[in-house]
Structures are given as structure tokens and as C-alpha cells.
Design a protein around this motif. Structure first.
Motif, PDB file in Angstrom:
ATOM      1  N   GLN A 225     -13.091   1.048  -0.412  1.00 10.02           N
ATOM      2  CA  GLN A 225     -13.525   1.309   0.962  1.00 10.02           C
ATOM      3  C   GLN A 225     -14.347   0.115   1.433  1.00 10.02           C
ATOM      4  OE1 GLN A 225     -15.688   5.013   0.229  1.00 10.02           O
ATOM      5  NE2 GLN A 225     -14.114   6.137   1.363  1.00 10.02           N
ATOM      6  N   ILE A 226     -14.032  -0.377   2.619  1.00  8.29           N
ATOM      7  CA  ILE A 226     -14.775  -1.488   3.199  1.00  8.29           C
ATOM      8  C   ILE A 226     -15.216  -1.084   4.599  1.00  8.29           C
ATOM      9  CG2 ILE A 226     -14.719  -3.911   3.895  1.00  8.29           C
ATOM     10  CD1 ILE A 226     -12.604  -4.400   1.766  1.00  8.29           C
ATOM     11  N   PHE A 227     -16.537  -1.187   4.838  1.00  8.12           N
ATOM     12  CA  PHE A 227     -17.114  -0.785   6.115  1.00  8.12           C
ATOM     13  C   PHE A 227     -17.633  -2.001   6.876  1.00  8.12           C
ATOM     14  CE2 PHE A 227     -17.437   2.907   3.408  1.00  8.12           C
ATOM     15  CZ  PHE A 227     -17.187   3.981   4.252  1.00  8.12           C
ATOM     16  N   SER A 228     -17.565  -1.905   8.193  1.00  4.44           N
ATOM     17  CA  SER A 228     -18.243  -2.848   9.079  1.00  4.44           C
ATOM     18  C   SER A 228     -19.114  -2.000   9.984  1.00  4.44           C
ATOM     19  CB  SER A 228     -17.237  -3.669   9.892  1.00  4.44           C
ATOM     20  OG  SER A 228     -17.920  -4.524  10.791  1.00  4.44           O
ATOM     21  N   GLY A 229     -20.406  -1.936   9.685  1.00  2.00           N
ATOM     22  CA  GLY A 229     -21.263  -0.972  10.356  1.00  2.00           C
ATOM     23  C   GLY A 229     -20.819   0.425   9.970  1.00  2.00           C
ATOM     24  N   THR A 230     -20.546   1.257  10.973  1.00  2.00           N
ATOM     25  CA  THR A 230     -20.044   2.608  10.683  1.00  2.00           C
ATOM     26  C   THR A 230     -18.520   2.671  10.754  1.00  2.00           C
ATOM     27  OG1 THR A 230     -20.333   3.192  13.025  1.00  2.00           O
ATOM     28  CG2 THR A 230     -22.148   3.719  11.513  1.00  2.00           C
ATOM     29  N   ASP A 231     -17.877   1.552  11.128  1.00  2.00           N
ATOM     30  CA  ASP A 231     -16.419   1.507  11.206  1.00  2.00           C
ATOM     31  C   ASP A 231     -15.837   1.225   9.826  1.00  2.00           C
ATOM     32  OD1 ASP A 231     -16.522   1.895  13.935  1.00  2.00           O
ATOM     33  OD2 ASP A 231     -16.629  -0.259  14.353  1.00  2.00           O
ATOM     34  N   ILE A 232     -14.816   1.970   9.451  1.00  2.00           N
ATOM     35  CA  ILE A 232     -14.169   1.752   8.157  1.00  2.00           C
ATOM     36  C   ILE A 232     -12.952   0.861   8.356  1.00  2.00           C
ATOM     37  CG2 ILE A 232     -12.779   3.875   8.279  1.00  2.00           C
ATOM     38  CD1 ILE A 232     -13.390   4.054   5.162  1.00  2.00           C
ATOM     39  N   LYS A 233     -12.942  -0.269   7.650  1.00  2.00           N
ATOM     40  CA  LYS A 233     -11.858  -1.244   7.768  1.00  2.00           C
ATOM     41  C   LYS A 233     -10.756  -1.001   6.749  1.00  2.00           C
ATOM     42  CE  LYS A 233     -13.846  -3.614  11.058  1.00  2.00           C
ATOM     43  NZ  LYS A 233     -13.257  -3.656  12.416  1.00  2.00           N
ATOM     44  N   VAL A 234     -11.160  -0.558   5.563  1.00  2.00           N
ATOM     45  CA  VAL A 234     -10.196  -0.288   4.501  1.00  2.00           C
ATOM     46  C   VAL A 234     -10.595   1.013   3.830  1.00  2.00           C
ATOM     47  CG1 VAL A 234      -9.223  -1.066   2.295  1.00  2.00           C
ATOM     48  CG2 VAL A 234      -9.786  -2.754   4.074  1.00  2.00           C
ATOM     49  N   ASN A 235      -9.624   1.884   3.601  1.00  2.00           N
ATOM     50  CA  ASN A 235      -9.885   3.136   2.879  1.00  2.00           C
ATOM     51  C   ASN A 235      -8.588   3.534   2.181  1.00  2.00           C
ATOM     52  OD1 ASN A 235     -10.981   5.484   1.895  1.00  2.00           O
ATOM     53  ND2 ASN A 235     -10.739   6.615   3.808  1.00  2.00           N
ATOM     54  N   GLU A 236      -8.477   3.122   0.930  1.00  2.00           N
ATOM     55  CA  GLU A 236      -7.206   3.334   0.233  1.00  2.00           C
ATOM     56  C   GLU A 236      -7.461   3.773  -1.206  1.00  2.00           C
ATOM     57  OE1 GLU A 236      -2.960   1.026  -0.578  1.00  2.00           O
ATOM     58  OE2 GLU A 236      -4.490   0.119   0.721  1.00  2.00           O
ATOM     59  N   SER A 237      -6.697   4.770  -1.651  1.00  2.00           N
ATOM     60  CA  SER A 237      -6.707   5.221  -3.045  1.00  2.00           C
ATOM     61  C   SER A 237      -5.311   5.056  -3.612  1.00  2.00           C
ATOM     62  CB  SER A 237      -7.123   6.690  -3.145  1.00  2.00           C
ATOM     63  OG  SER A 237      -8.453   6.863  -2.721  1.00  2.00           O
TER      64      SER A 237
END
Length: 549
Positions: A225-237
Motif C-alpha cells: 500500500q502506498i499513500f500520498s496524504g490520505t489518497d491511496i496510490k497503490v493497494n494490491e495483494s
């Protein structure tokens, strides 16, 4: 009624003995303690701590200890002691064992804490036995053959990925000369059973086909998971062989790992948000040391504060967050870790933890933290933090001068002095969690290099970063305050002793300030030049007095 004064927890249990506690309940409690963290069983105490006394048939402590040894496999030697309260209480001290213990009837239990905070004894299931043995370094789960699997479950495409990794990361080149079967045997990806090659869990993890991996190792999951502030840029399992998962995570990491350039004379240093080698070692550790018998996943989370890497399974026996740098390198999945070293992904010396710490220290950032780890999880946090460019410059110049990297404890000593200012050898030893002699050797080598300065001598000797560092960081006042306060204090102490005694000698100053003869002479000479003292006599009879102005 009297109360024993403390409560039950993971290592303490109370048992009522008013109506004679049955033998099998005592044995079950002892077994559960052995298979957890050891502990103390109190007979004659109710669950709420009320002391109600010991049954007369349990007063023979020698017989009871022998009975426990006879009814446990392997035999458990307990210590027994009758405590005298209003009623007698029997305390049975149970050691923590480095093997699985069962009752003679074959019952295996462990202790755990319930949701309400109270302890209980529960059965230990087969998968938990493997987990327990691997945490004690008694079982290499990754080296075991995978039941009901076939050699065809290993993927030729993933094997080629493995060969490419050997080439890219300069792994053991001799492996490239082997054919597929020889390679798999050499890395313990497969073993011969009944004349046939059978994949090991190590082989399934590294180069198994995706469908075979999902079937045989459903716990081999990872997520990022990669966040920019509260926005999620990447979310992968995903459930992929480790090498494929490693590359997938590394690609995401590289895309979001920012950098800046710093000039160093004729060349430049690239300063990354996260040191690439440190990230690689941390990720390898998460895959190699996780407990694959537990549900869960290797999880990477990156946000504005830093990067967190977690994996199921706590630290193995003998390892904790405080002794990571000192403990002998050994892991939960030895075959997997060895394979990762040989192909070039992991530090070959087994000291990848040094790389993880070094990755933060060389940039002057906060130390990596394992503080969030628990019994069933290891959590590493690497701070993104601001860089200290003058610290980077100081370390880089010294490493260029030496022609090699600074030892990890030298970097830790420099970091401690940067964060905390003036420190004694004892302070540095406590901060680095090493013995004083080693701390002294480390910091004195930095004094010899000129990047650390020493103040005083003997027991009063302390250390600060050099004047050059403080001048470059535009904090000369901090340096003067740390360096000069002793000079002012020393002078006043000498004057006070002179007024009290009527005179002082050089030996008086040595004893008072814990400095050597040369330093004592310089302090006295400075006070003479300032007209605060006057020299009387010469040679062995020289004294210093307050002048008559």
C-alpha cells in the motif's frame, strides 16, 4: 480471607485445592507453561487470588515433583515450595522448554491470553507445533518436502527468473553452470524421496507455479500500500512465488522512492527517501523470517511518515528488538534464507540487519524501529525523515579517507552524539547496548579520525562531535556550550578548593577534576595568566595561591 496480592497472567496461574485438584489438571497446567514461556502454578489459590489452602495429599512436594516428571514427555523438572500464608500454598515453578512437551497421555497444550485479559490453557494444534519448533530453531519449515506435490509444480519460467537474479545481483556464479535438477538440489528447492524429486516448501515459495502455491501454501501472500496524504496510490495483494513478489514490490517501491542530489566537491551523492539496499534487506528478512504456518501476509506500507514492513511470526527464540545487532544470525526458514543469499538477494554474511540500520544512519535519519513488534508479528518502521546533509558529508568524507564503510557501531556512536550532545563512555555503551570497553574502543577510534572530540580524561572523559560539524550546521554556540562549560566549571572548582585549603598543587587538581598531569598544568597555568592564581615555589614544592591584588 487473605489474598495473594497479584493476578493471573501468561506466566502465573491459580488452582483451587480445597477439594483436591486432580492430577491430570496439574499435568496439563505444567505442559502448557512449558510450551509457552514457563511460569508459576499456585495450588491453594482461587481465581480471584483468595488463599484457601493446600490439600493434605499435596503437602509432599518431593513426591509431587517426581510425579510431574514421570507424567510429562520429555520429563519436566519443576521446583516446588510451600509458601506460608494464613493457609499453606504450593508454588510450582515450571521452566520454559526448548522442545515440545506433552503429557504421558499424549496431550499437548499451550497458554494464551483471552479477549478479557485472563489466561487459559488451550490445545496446541499440529500447525502450531511446527510454528513453535521453527521459532526455537529446531525445525526448518522451508526445508520440508511439500506433501502431495510433484516436481512439475515448480515453474520453468520462475526458475529462469532465479537465474537472471543470480546474474543481476552477482550471486553464486557456479550455480549458473548447473542444469535444472542440479540447481534445484543445490538450493534445496527439491529433495529426492523414494527416488523422485519432490519440491520443498523453499522450492514452492521461490519458483512454484501460482496454482500449486495457492493450493499448498495459501499463507504465501504479500501486499503493498502506498499513500500520498490520505489518497491511496497503490493497494494490491497477491499470492506469487517470492521472487516474482519481490520484483513486483520492488517495481512499485522504485516508482515512489523519491531522491535529491547533494554536491560533494567534484561529485554528487544521490539521497533517496529510503536507502535501496536497506529496503531490499528488510524485504528479504520479511519473506525469509516469516512464519508460513500462520495466516497473514508480508505487508509493505509507505506514507508521508515512512515505510512499515510487517510479517507474521514474532522474533525467534533468543532474538528481540534490543539485541538484533548483536545476536548470532539464525532464522526461522534456514533453507529459504540460504537460497536467497546464494542467488544474491540477501546479505551473504547473514548481517542484513546492519544494512537496514546503515541505510538510515548514513543519511542522518532516525534509527529504524522494531518497537511495534509482538509475539505473533515483526514490524519494522523506517522513517522517511529529514536528512542531515552535514552529517552525510562528515560520514562520506571519513569513508572516502578510510577507503571502506564505517562499522555499524561507529555510525551508531556518531548518531548518538548528534542526537544527545556530550556523552560519556558509559552513556554511549548504554545507548548502543554494548559493553563499556567496546564503546570506548569505538569512540576513541572516531577521536583519532578527528570527527569526534574528547573532553577531559579518566572517569570524567566525555565526547562530542567535532567543531567542524557544528560550524557547518551553523550551531557553533552548541559546540561552545558543550565544550566550554567544563572549562568554566573546572576553573571555578579549582578556585573554590584554593580558597578552602589556602593553596592547591597540581596533584590536587588531578584528584579533583579526574584529569591527567598535563591537563592539570594547563588549567593552573591559564588561571595564573588570568591573575586568578599565583605560583609559589618551584619543582616538587610548587603551590598555587590566591594573589594579593
Amino acid at each position: 480471607m487473605a489474598n495473594i496480592g497479584f493476578k493471573e497472567d501468561l506466566t502465573k496461574e491459580f488452582k483451587s485445592d480445597k477439594n483436591y485438584l486432580r492430577d491430570n489438571e496439574i499435568i496439563d497446567a505444567v505442559v502448557a507453561f512449558c510450551n509457552t514461556d514457563g511460569g508459576e502454578l499456585y495450588l491453594g489459590v482461587e481465581d480471584d487470588g483468595e488463599i484457601t489452602g493446600l490439600h493434605k495429599d499435596h503437602m509432599d512436594t518431593t513426591r509431587l515433583a517426581a510425579f510431574i516428571a514421570n507424567k510429562t514427555v520429555p520429563p519436566v523438572a519443576v521446583r516446588t515450595e510451600i509458601l506460608q500464608y494464613d493457609y499453606p500454598v504450593l508454588k510450582i515453578s515450571v521452566p520454559k522448554r526448548t522442545s515440545i512437551v506433552a503429557s504421558s497421555s499424549g496431550k499437548i497444550q499451550r497458554r494464551r491470553i483471552q479477549a478479557n485479559g485472563t489466561p487459559e490453557n488451550v490445545p496446541m494444534y499440529p500447525y502450531e507445533i511446527n510454528s513453535r519448533l521453527s521459532s526455537l530453531s529446531l525445525l526448518d519449515y522451508s526445508a520440508q518436502p511439500v506433501p502431495d506435490s510433484a516436481y512439475e509444480d515448480l515453474d520453468a519460467v520462475e526458475r529462469e527468473r532465479l537465474r537472471n537474479i543470480i546474474r543481476t545481483y552477482r550471486g553464486d556464479a557456479s550455480l549458473l553452470e548447473l542444469n535444472n535438477e542440479e540447481l534445484d538440489k543445490a538450493l534445496r528447492l527439491a529433495v529426492v524421496i523414494d527416488g523422485k524429486l519432490t519440491p520443498t516448501f523453499c522450492g514452492m515459495l521461490l519458483i512454484g507455479k501460482k496454482e500449486a502455491l495457492e493450493k499448498n501454501m495459501p499463507t504465501a501472500e504479500a501486499s503493498i500500500q502506498i499513500f500520498s496524504g490520505t489518497d491511496i496510490k497503490v493497494n494490491e495483494s497477491f499470492t506469487l512465488p517470492v521472487l516474482a513478489a519481490f520484483e513486483k514490490i520492488s517495481d512499485y517501491f522504485s516508482a515512489y522512492n523519491g531522491s535529491e542530489e547533494m554536491e560533494m566537491g567534484l561529485y554528487r551523492i544521490t539521497i533517496y527517501d529510503y536507502d535501496i539496499r536497506a529496503f531490499r534487506e528488510a524485504l528479504v528478512n520479511a519473506f525469509c523470517h516469516r512464519d508460513y504456518s500462520m495466516l497473514g501476509r508480508v505487508r509493505i506500507q509507505i506514507n508521508e511518515e515512512g515505510m512499515t514492513i510487517t510479517n507474521p511470526g514474532g522474533f525467534i527464540e533468543g532474538i528481540n528488538a534490543d539485541n538484533l545487532l548483536e545476536a548470532e544470525p539464525h532464522g526461522r526458514n534456514t533453507a529459504l534464507a540460504d537460497a536467497m543469499k546464494r542467488i544474491g538477494l540477501a546479505e551473504r554474511t547473514g548481517r542484513g540487519i546492519d544494512r537496514i540500520y546503515e541505510g538510515s544512519l548514513i543519511y542522518g535519519r532516525a534509527l529504524p524501529s522494531y518497537a511495534g513488534s509482538a509475539a505473533n508479528m515483526v514490524k519494522l518502521f523506517i522513517s522517511k525523515g529529514n536528512t542531515d546533509k552535514e552529517f552525510i558529508r562528515m560520514v562520506s568524507n571519513e569513508q572516502q579517507r578510510l577507503g571502506k564503510s564505517l562499522p555499524i557501531y561507529s555510525l551508531l556512536a556518531l548518531d548518538a552524539l548528534k542526537r544527545m550532545g556530550k556523552l560519556s563512555v558509559n552513556d554511549i555503551a548504554e545507548e548502543l547496548k554494548i559493553e563499556e570497553n567496546r564503546a570506548k574502543s569505538t569512540v576513541e577510534s572516531l577521536v583519532n579520525s578527528g570527527i569526534v572530540e574528547a573532553i577531559g580524561a579518566g572517569r570524567g572523559r566525555s565526547y562530542i562531535l567535532s567543531a567542524k560539524y557544528y560550524n557547518k550546521t551553523k550551531k557553533p554556540a552548541v559546540y561552545v556550550r558543550q565544550k566550554g562549560i567544563d572549562s568554566i566549571r573546572y576553573s571555578e572548582m579549582v578556585i573554590q578548593l584554593t580558597k578552602s585549603k589556602g593553596f592547591v598543587t597540581r596533584s590536587d587538581v588531578v584528584e579533583l577534576l579526574h584529569v591527567n598531569n598535563a591537563q592539570a598544568y594547563r588549567i593552573l597555568n591559564r588561571l595564573v595568566k588570568e591573575n586568578r592564581l599565583e605560583l609559589s615555589g618551584a619543582g616538587a614544592g610548587a603551590k598555587y595561591i590566591i594573589p594579593n591584588l
